[in-house]
Structure formats: C-alpha cells, structure tokens
Design a protein around this motif. Structure first.
Motif, PDB file in Angstrom:
ATOM      1  N   LYS A 124      31.616  63.503  45.185  1.00 28.25           N
ATOM      2  CA  LYS A 124      32.374  64.787  44.754  1.00 28.25           C
ATOM      3  C   LYS A 124      34.000  64.073  43.846  1.00 28.25           C
ATOM      4  CE  LYS A 124      32.426  67.869  46.887  1.00 28.25           C
ATOM      5  NZ  LYS A 124      32.741  69.781  47.960  1.00 28.25           N
ATOM      6  N   ASN A 139      34.437  60.994  43.510  1.00 28.04           N
ATOM      7  CA  ASN A 139      34.119  60.397  42.506  1.00 28.04           C
ATOM      8  C   ASN A 139      33.858  60.845  41.017  1.00 28.04           C
ATOM      9  OD1 ASN A 139      33.752  57.620  40.481  1.00 28.04           O
ATOM     10  ND2 ASN A 139      31.801  57.191  41.795  1.00 28.04           N
ATOM     11  N   LEU A 140      33.231  62.250  41.332  1.00 26.30           N
ATOM     12  CA  LEU A 140      32.678  62.801  40.061  1.00 26.30           C
ATOM     13  C   LEU A 140      33.962  63.211  39.394  1.00 26.30           C
ATOM     14  CD1 LEU A 140      29.883  63.430  37.919  1.00 26.30           C
ATOM     15  CD2 LEU A 140      30.390  66.009  39.616  1.00 26.30           C
ATOM     16  N   TYR A 141      34.430  64.241  40.176  1.00 19.67           N
ATOM     17  CA  TYR A 141      36.268  64.439  39.775  1.00 19.67           C
ATOM     18  C   TYR A 141      37.233  63.080  39.492  1.00 19.67           C
ATOM     19  CZ  TYR A 141      41.000  67.636  39.277  1.00 19.67           C
ATOM     20  OH  TYR A 141      41.292  67.594  38.812  1.00 19.67           O
ATOM     21  N   TYR A 147      35.769  62.228  35.587  1.00 19.37           N
ATOM     22  CA  TYR A 147      36.009  63.855  34.352  1.00 19.37           C
ATOM     23  C   TYR A 147      37.513  63.990  34.481  1.00 19.37           C
ATOM     24  CZ  TYR A 147      37.597  68.696  33.824  1.00 19.37           C
ATOM     25  OH  TYR A 147      37.567  69.672  32.896  1.00 19.37           O
ATOM     26  N   THR A 180      26.385  69.518  41.204  1.00 21.08           N
ATOM     27  CA  THR A 180      25.937  68.020  40.014  1.00 21.08           C
ATOM     28  C   THR A 180      26.647  66.400  41.024  1.00 21.08           C
ATOM     29  OG1 THR A 180      26.922  69.528  38.345  1.00 21.08           O
ATOM     30  CG2 THR A 180      27.114  66.858  38.646  1.00 21.08           C
ATOM     31  N   ALA A 181      27.199  66.349  41.890  1.00 23.62           N
ATOM     32  CA  ALA A 181      27.445  65.253  42.282  1.00 23.62           C
ATOM     33  C   ALA A 181      26.782  64.678  42.958  1.00 23.62           C
ATOM     34  CB  ALA A 181      28.782  65.528  43.736  1.00 23.62           C
ATOM     35  N   LEU A 213      23.908  63.970  40.525  1.00 26.39           N
ATOM     36  CA  LEU A 213      23.990  62.293  40.146  1.00 26.39           C
ATOM     37  C   LEU A 213      23.686  60.718  40.839  1.00 26.39           C
ATOM     38  CD1 LEU A 213      26.517  63.411  36.902  1.00 26.39           C
ATOM     39  CD2 LEU A 213      24.293  62.610  36.731  1.00 26.39           C
ATOM     40  N   ILE A 239      30.113  71.845  40.840  1.00 30.97           N
ATOM     41  CA  ILE A 239      30.526  69.951  40.883  1.00 30.97           C
ATOM     42  C   ILE A 239      29.787  69.802  42.270  1.00 30.97           C
ATOM     43  CG2 ILE A 239      32.418  70.661  42.620  1.00 30.97           C
ATOM     44  CD1 ILE A 239      33.724  68.023  40.901  1.00 30.97           C
ATOM     45  N   PHE A 247      33.316  61.643  32.172  1.00 32.50           N
ATOM     46  CA  PHE A 247      31.965  62.420  32.681  1.00 32.50           C
ATOM     47  C   PHE A 247      32.779  64.554  32.053  1.00 32.50           C
ATOM     48  CE2 PHE A 247      30.238  65.545  35.121  1.00 32.50           C
ATOM     49  CZ  PHE A 247      28.665  64.741  34.315  1.00 32.50           C
TER      50      PHE A 247
END
Length: 107
Positions: free
Chosen positions: A15, A17-19, A22, A7-8, A11, A4, A27
């Motif tokens: 992290k 925001n990405l979580y 998800y 990936t953050a 992109l 993660i 995502f």
C-alpha cells in the motif's frame, strides 16, 4: 471500484508503494470522500488489462522460473526473447500459471 488495499493486492505491491506512486503521478486513482479508489477502466487505461486479468497473472519471474523447472537467468532470457507470455506492471513481469503449463520441464 477497488480501494487502495484491494488495488495493492491485485497489483502485487504494498500500500505504501502504491500510495507513493500515486503521489508522484505514476499511478492514477480517484479520490472520493478522502479515500483512494481505482476502477477497471483506470487499470485498463494504465496497463491494458482489467483487475480480473491482472489477478490471473499471479507469478513473479522467480516463481515462474521455479514453476517451469528452469534456471532463472535462462527463463529471463526466454522472456526477453518473447517466447513466454507475460504482462508488465510497474516495471515487473507477471506470469499466468495456466500459460506456463506447456513450458514445464522446458530444459
């Protein structure tokens, strides 16, 4: 596979925001041994580009406008008209500096 954190960074989002993306299903990631990972195949499926391609598109719209010595609103109008190549990730346009070289001093 990218964790993660990686990936953050790829992109260009945080992290958390990405979580959150998800968790709400916007995502896709793979959960293995209690940790989240993403593969190039998942990135290609979701965005049409691999991690290496996404890394090349490192500039935001504001940075790209500054890079091309262009007014931000003028630059955005040219992007919307399809005159500037970009990729779209999480509703944000990302630009490749090498693609923008020919647009420097565009005014």
């Amino acid at each position: 596979m990218y964790n993660i954190d990686a990936t953050a960074e790829i992109l260009g989002v945080s992290k958390s925001n990405l979580y959150g993306l998800y968790k709400c299903g916007k995502f896709n990631m793979i959960k293995m041994h209690g940790k989240l990972y993403v593969t190039d195949e998942l990135l290609i499926k979701q965005f049409g580009h691999s991690a290496e391609e996404i890394k090349q598109y490192s500039l935001t719209a504001k940075e790209a406008a500054h890079y091309t010595s262009c007014n931000y609103s003028t630059f955005r109008n040219r992007v919307q008209a399809g005159k500037v190549p970009c990729i779209r990730i999480f509703d944000r346009d990302h630009f490749n500096p090498s693609d923008l070289r020919k647009y420097r001093d565009w005014e």
